[in-house]
Structure formats: structure tokens, C-alpha cells
Design a protein around this motif. Sequence first.
Motif, PDB file in Angstrom:
ATOM      1  N   ILE B 185      60.436  86.062  74.150  1.00  0.00           N
ATOM      2  CA  ILE B 185      60.883  87.052  75.123  1.00  0.00           C
ATOM      3  C   ILE B 185      60.464  88.436  74.631  1.00  0.00           C
ATOM      4  O   ILE B 185      60.649  88.750  73.459  1.00  0.00           O
ATOM      5  N   LEU B 186      59.897  89.226  75.511  1.00  0.00           N
ATOM      6  CA  LEU B 186      59.597  90.612  75.161  1.00  0.00           C
ATOM      7  C   LEU B 186      60.610  91.500  75.865  1.00  0.00           C
ATOM      8  O   LEU B 186      60.800  91.406  77.077  1.00  0.00           O
ATOM      9  N   LEU B 187      61.276  92.326  75.067  1.00  0.00           N
ATOM     10  CA  LEU B 187      62.285  93.224  75.622  1.00  0.00           C
ATOM     11  C   LEU B 187      61.690  94.616  75.740  1.00  0.00           C
ATOM     12  O   LEU B 187      61.087  95.111  74.788  1.00  0.00           O
ATOM     13  N   LEU B 188      61.846  95.236  76.875  1.00  0.00           N
ATOM     14  CA  LEU B 188      61.294  96.576  77.078  1.00  0.00           C
ATOM     15  C   LEU B 188      62.431  97.515  77.444  1.00  0.00           C
ATOM     16  O   LEU B 188      63.062  97.365  78.486  1.00  0.00           O
ATOM     17  N   ASP B 189      62.710  98.462  76.542  1.00  0.00           N
ATOM     18  CA  ASP B 189      63.814  99.392  76.741  1.00  0.00           C
ATOM     19  C   ASP B 189      63.270 100.706  77.295  1.00  0.00           C
ATOM     20  O   ASP B 189      62.788 101.529  76.525  1.00  0.00           O
ATOM     21  N   GLU B 190      63.324 100.886  78.576  1.00  0.00           N
ATOM     22  CA  GLU B 190      62.806 102.099  79.220  1.00  0.00           C
ATOM     23  C   GLU B 190      61.447 102.466  78.632  1.00  0.00           C
ATOM     24  O   GLU B 190      61.259 103.595  78.166  1.00  0.00           O
ATOM     25  N   PRO B 191      60.505 101.529  78.628  1.00  0.00           N
ATOM     26  CA  PRO B 191      59.273 101.781  77.876  1.00  0.00           C
ATOM     27  C   PRO B 191      58.424 102.890  78.472  1.00  0.00           C
ATOM     28  O   PRO B 191      57.565 103.442  77.808  1.00  0.00           O
ATOM     29  N   LEU B 192      58.660 103.221  79.711  1.00  0.00           N
ATOM     30  CA  LEU B 192      57.817 104.226  80.358  1.00  0.00           C
ATOM     31  C   LEU B 192      58.555 105.543  80.549  1.00  0.00           C
ATOM     32  O   LEU B 192      58.037 106.471  81.158  1.00  0.00           O
ATOM     33  N   GLY B 193      59.780 105.604  80.005  1.00  0.00           N
ATOM     34  CA  GLY B 193      60.645 106.759  80.247  1.00  0.00           C
ATOM     35  C   GLY B 193      60.063 108.085  79.799  1.00  0.00           C
ATOM     36  O   GLY B 193      60.325 109.118  80.394  1.00  0.00           O
ATOM     37  N   ALA B 194      59.239 108.047  78.717  1.00  0.00           N
ATOM     38  CA  ALA B 194      58.745 109.309  78.173  1.00  0.00           C
ATOM     39  C   ALA B 194      57.407 109.725  78.781  1.00  0.00           C
ATOM     40  O   ALA B 194      56.834 110.721  78.383  1.00  0.00           O
ATOM     41  N   LEU B 195      56.900 108.939  79.737  1.00  0.00           N
ATOM     42  CA  LEU B 195      55.590 109.264  80.305  1.00  0.00           C
ATOM     43  C   LEU B 195      55.756 110.066  81.591  1.00  0.00           C
ATOM     44  O   LEU B 195      56.768 109.964  82.272  1.00  0.00           O
ATOM     45  N   ASP B 196      54.726 110.839  81.918  1.00  0.00           N
ATOM     46  CA  ASP B 196      54.834 111.572  83.174  1.00  0.00           C
ATOM     47  C   ASP B 196      54.574 110.623  84.342  1.00  0.00           C
ATOM     48  O   ASP B 196      54.081 109.508  84.181  1.00  0.00           O
ATOM     49  N   MET B 197      54.931 111.089  85.525  1.00  0.00           N
ATOM     50  CA  MET B 197      55.003 110.223  86.698  1.00  0.00           C
ATOM     51  C   MET B 197      53.726 109.435  86.955  1.00  0.00           C
ATOM     52  O   MET B 197      53.745 108.232  87.162  1.00  0.00           O
ATOM     53  N   LYS B 198      52.590 110.117  86.895  1.00  0.00           N
ATOM     54  CA  LYS B 198      51.337 109.475  87.262  1.00  0.00           C
ATOM     55  C   LYS B 198      50.983 108.368  86.273  1.00  0.00           C
ATOM     56  O   LYS B 198      50.637 107.256  86.642  1.00  0.00           O
ATOM     57  N   LEU B 199      51.140 108.707  84.978  1.00  0.00           N
ATOM     58  CA  LEU B 199      50.841 107.747  83.922  1.00  0.00           C
ATOM     59  C   LEU B 199      51.806 106.568  84.006  1.00  0.00           C
ATOM     60  O   LEU B 199      51.446 105.421  83.760  1.00  0.00           O
ATOM     61  N   ARG B 200      53.038 106.875  84.392  1.00  0.00           N
ATOM     62  CA  ARG B 200      54.039 105.832  84.485  1.00  0.00           C
ATOM     63  C   ARG B 200      53.645 104.800  85.540  1.00  0.00           C
ATOM     64  O   ARG B 200      53.731 103.605  85.328  1.00  0.00           O
TER      65      ARG B 200
END
Lengths: 312, 408
Positions: B185-200
Amino acid sequence: MTSRVAGRSGRQAGFERAAALADGTAQARGRAGYGLVGPGLVYLLVFFVLPVFTLLATSLYVKPPGAEVGQFVPALEFGNYAVVLGGYWPELLRSFGFALLATVLCLVIGYPMAYLIAVRLRGRAFVQGLLLVLLIAPFFTSFVLRTQAWKQILADEGFLVQALKTLHLMPQGASLAATSVAVVAGLTYNFLPFMVLPIYANLQALDHRLLEAGRDLYGSDLTVFRTITLPISVPGVLAGTLLTFIPASGDFVNAAILGNNRNTTMIGQVIDSKFMRVLDYPGAAALSFILMVTILVLVTLYVRRFGTRDLV
Amino acid sequence: MGQLPTTTSPESIPGTDLAAPGHQPAGDRPAAGGAELVLHRVRKQFADFAAVQATDLTVPAGEFFALLGPSGCGKTTTLRMVAGLETPTAGSIRIGGRDVTSLPSYKRPVNTVFQSYALFPHMTVKENVAFGLRRRRVRDWRGRTEEFLRLVELHHLADRRPAQLSGGQQQRVALARGLVNQPEILLLDEPLGALDMKLRRQMQSELKRIQAEVGLTFIHVTHDQEEAMSMADRMAVMNKGRIEQIGRPEDLYHLPRTAFVANFLGRSNLMAGTVTRGGGGTDPLLEVNASGHRLAVHRDRAVSTTGEVLVGIRPEKIHMRPAGARLDGATADGGVNRVAGTVTDVAFTGVSTEYRVEVPGLGELGVFAQNRGEDLMRPGDAVGLAWDAAHAFGLDGRQDAAAGDGAV
């Protein structure tokens, strides 16, 4: 720029610097910067650089024939160095040996202390504060007095020696008082806070999430410590070992109070006695200079080996 | 910012190689297809509050599952319990049928992509990615590291330090560092939270692609409902330590069962009323009196069928016409699900226009209209609103109609 990323802050600072240069205020800022370091530079010049030259000059003085004790004239007598090196190399070696031993002991005792306070007790500010105060508390009494106290602790009739003898950990006839063990113990005790504090400051900034990531990636507690905590704390260890080793190798109080005058004499004592009692100023100056240069060389080699570009 | 691939040529897709027999070194943990995760009555009590209340959850092998909720809802704590970074106060956690509740995190077949990435600053990108493989003494750690660095298109930066990478690149290192171990299982904790909208948005499709390739079970924690809905096969909405509802994103959106889900996932107009017809019987349609307005809800779309209820309708399901004009598409049934009101606010967003319409007795309703070329209404315009009963949903009337409103 919404993301806060370590790499970016550095680059951003670069941009800001570039921008500052571009708008012409940088020169003014640069001048202000020199103004701010000015007093410090002057102080160092007057009280460190000039004395070092005086010391160097003094170390080459000679005693003219028939002069009184403590009377010397300027000269370029490099033979002074050969004389003191030939006479006192055992004390010099011993000083570095004792300092090295004390540094290693400080690291062995101090690292776990710093780790406990900074990592294990994280989030428990009161206990952390209490332990830090306890660590620094001895500074509230005099250095000499505390070293004198060690004399009592290590005395033949003292609790420690009696206990060790009862437990047969020490032969009956043996003694700790006035031995090299006592000197190294004193050095270790006196310089311990200088080891603990830099390591504590470093470990305190350690990101706890890195340890979680290490455990998540199949690292046991020991592995995580070995591969993450320890390497990241190297700058703290480096600072701690330097702050311990350098003053310890020039120390004379511990050897004077806790040692004897046969096999525990340190170079600091020799310099002290040459300056203060024998009044052999060139000899004392030459020894001081040798001590300084040797430490400088050792420290440079050490930092080259263990300090990495981005850590020191 | 590194260029993110929108398409990847087949030969560079290692996912296909991964499943190949003989690829995995002996002693390596098999992870083809990931594993099922089962939480049974899992609870986490911190000193002063219950972070997670007794929770049951089953995520089948190979699913992309999202845990969605506002901050402090217990989603991260749940994830951390699965990772072994928190110990549950009660309950059990099973991964692939094996009870892992008492296993330390380093013995669990699970890896985490942390919100802060938690990349090791003293190691290179390559060393970071190889970390897990080397701890498990995987023989071909060099090859595997290289392979996964290619998967996230960072092989050319393998010798850099994390601090020398951009946010998006660091994020991909963190992803590769977890994936390379082929955890069950891969757990992802808000992995995109620190990226800006477009990159996200780019990383979202990237993550989805990688998940499809490696076929692992992904558990993705986020507070971004769009992210959860667009990526997850199924999702759970959490609130105050409890799972409010589990299901496919479209099911949760179309048929929320609590006021919190109705408001947190998209927006809803919730209107309080009393069931007046069909309550006790078998009539497929319930009629509700809401401050004199007659609203209809399908019985099988209502949580409670008697007494006080909340009738919900999504803003984009409401048809709006100038007062007096014919409203089509709505229930033909005379007068049901038809209300009259006055436009109070108009917000043009490009794709659609968001209106606020004051309806006497019901308060302000939100209405989203696609911009298909019609003239925009103006504040003060008298309008008629209507919707199909098949789009309405019924909730328990005792719930707070504002629950989850504006929660983040």
C-alpha cells in the motif's frame, strides 16, 4: 510562489541580492556592512593580530650575556624553538593526548545527553529547560572551585574510590588522586557543556519527520539514528569537538590542581611557569606559538576531513 | 520547474516490467497488485480529544482510495496509524489479510509520501530513492533506483541534493522513494499540498497514471475535494474523527447522505421542511412542505421519510428562467419543485455564472448556469426556479443545514 521549499529560499536570496545590486543601493549597503564589522575588526587587530606578532617577536629574543633574570633583547634566534621543542615535546604530546581523550569522552557522554534533551524530550519544554539549566548550572560556581571539588571526589578516602575498591574494580593500593586519570576526568567534566550545547542546538533543529520517513522506509531505530540523525548532526559534533579540544589542549588548571608533577604536566603549565615563575619569556612565547600552530594544523586537517562544504 | 510528461512512450513505462516474473530479486516482498487494507473498529484517542472514532474501512487491493475531509478531521491520523507512525488506541489494522496492528512502521509493507516530502537533506536524490531498498538489502537496488528515477523523469538529477530541486521535483523524488519499494500500500499524505495549482493538476494526472501502471493500492489523504474526486476510484469523507460516507466520487456527489457531505463536497441548497405526503406509505415520491413550498424527493434518495427533513438540490441542477417564462426539464407535476425568487448576486466565472436567488421562506438559493450564450440575469430580476425531483435528495431534518459549509 506558493511552495515553501528549502532550495528555493537560497535561490530567492540570490535573486534579492542581484536585485539589490541592480538598483544601486548595494554599494551603500556594502559600506554600512563594513561599518558594522569595523569595531570587531579593530578589536581583533589590536587584541589578537598585533599580540600574535609581539609573541612571535618575543619568541626570538635572546638573553644577553650577564643580563638579569627576565632581561632579553630583540633578536632572530630561531634556536629558541629547537630548545623548547627538545625540552618539552613530551608535555606537548601529552597535552594533545589528554585533550583528545577528554574530547572523545565528552562526545561519548555528551551526545546522548544532547540527543535526550533535543530529540527524545521534544515537545516537553519544561523538562528540556530544566535539564539545560542543570547542564549550565555548574558555570555559576568558579572553574577553579569546581576543579578543587574533583580533588575531593577522587581522593583516596573519598566515596568513589572506596566504592570502586569495595567492588574490586580498583586494586587496593591504587589511587586516583594526582594521576592522569584525574586530569582527564577534570578536563572532561569542565568541557562537557561545550560539547553538549552545539550538538543540542543542532539536534534541536532536526526535522522529526525525517526520522518518521526513515522508519517508514524500513529503517529500525538504530538504522535511522546511524543513517539520518548522526550524519545530519555532524556540524554540531564538529563544533562541539573543536570547542572542547582547542581549549582543553591549552588548559593548565586541571593538570595543576588534579595532576602531579611527574607524569601529568601539560604544556599550559609549562608556559605558565616559564612566563610567571622562571621569567623565560622567549621560551614561553615559542611554546605558545608552537601550540597555536599545531592546533591550527590539526583543526584544519580535521575540518577538511569531516566538514563538508554545505555543513560548515 | 521540470517538464512533466503528459504522455509516456510504452517502452519507458516500467510498470509493465515490474510485473514480469524474475524481475523481483529473491526475498523481495511481492506486491503485484498491492494488498487489501482493512480497518476494524480503529480508534485513536489523544490526551484531550478523540482524533479518530471507532472506524471500519475496507480498501480492496489495487484501488485508488481517497480520504477527504477538513483539517483536523482525523484523516492524517488514520493514515499514520496505517503507516505505523501512530498506535491505535483500539481496533485492528489488516494489510493483505495480515494483522499489522502491533508491527512497527519499519516492518510494515507500506510506504508513505509525506506532505512535507521529508527528503533526507544530506543524501542525493539517488540515495534518497535507494534508502528503502538498501535497508531491505534488495540486491539490484542500483537498477531499481535508476528505473524509478526514470519513471518520475528525474534520472538526470540523480546526483543533486534535495535542496537543489524545485518543489515539483522534490515531490516526485518523494513519490519515487516510496514507489521503488513496491509496497503493498502506498500512503499519500497531502502529497500535492505544497505545489501551486497548475503543477498540482499536472501531478494529479501523473499520479493517476503511475498508479495504473504499478497497480498498487493507493490511499490518498487530501482536503481538496476536486483532487479527491478526480483521482480516486472510491473515497471516504471524514468529519470530526468519523467517516461520514464512503463511495464512488460521483455517487457521493449525487447522493450525499449527510448535510456535511452535501456541503463539503461541492455545494448544496438545503431546505428544511416536513414530509406531508407519502411518508409512511410506499409512494415512490415524498412530498415536503418547506415554508409553504411544495418540494418532491424520491423515497429511495431520502435518508429519512417522515417528519422533519432537509431537502437538498445542487446549484447546477436548478433551471432558472425570467419570471413568467416556461421552465422545461422540471417535474411537470403542477407546482412541485417550482419556486419564485429575486436575483441578489451574480458572479460570472467564465464557464458558468453563479447566482444567489432570494426565495421567500427558503432563504438564498445558489444557482449555477452554464454560459451557453443566454443573457445574464441581473440583481433584482424576478426569476422562476425549478428542478427535477430525481436530482433532489433528502437528509435527516435534525442535521445542521450549514455543516461543512466553508470547511477546509
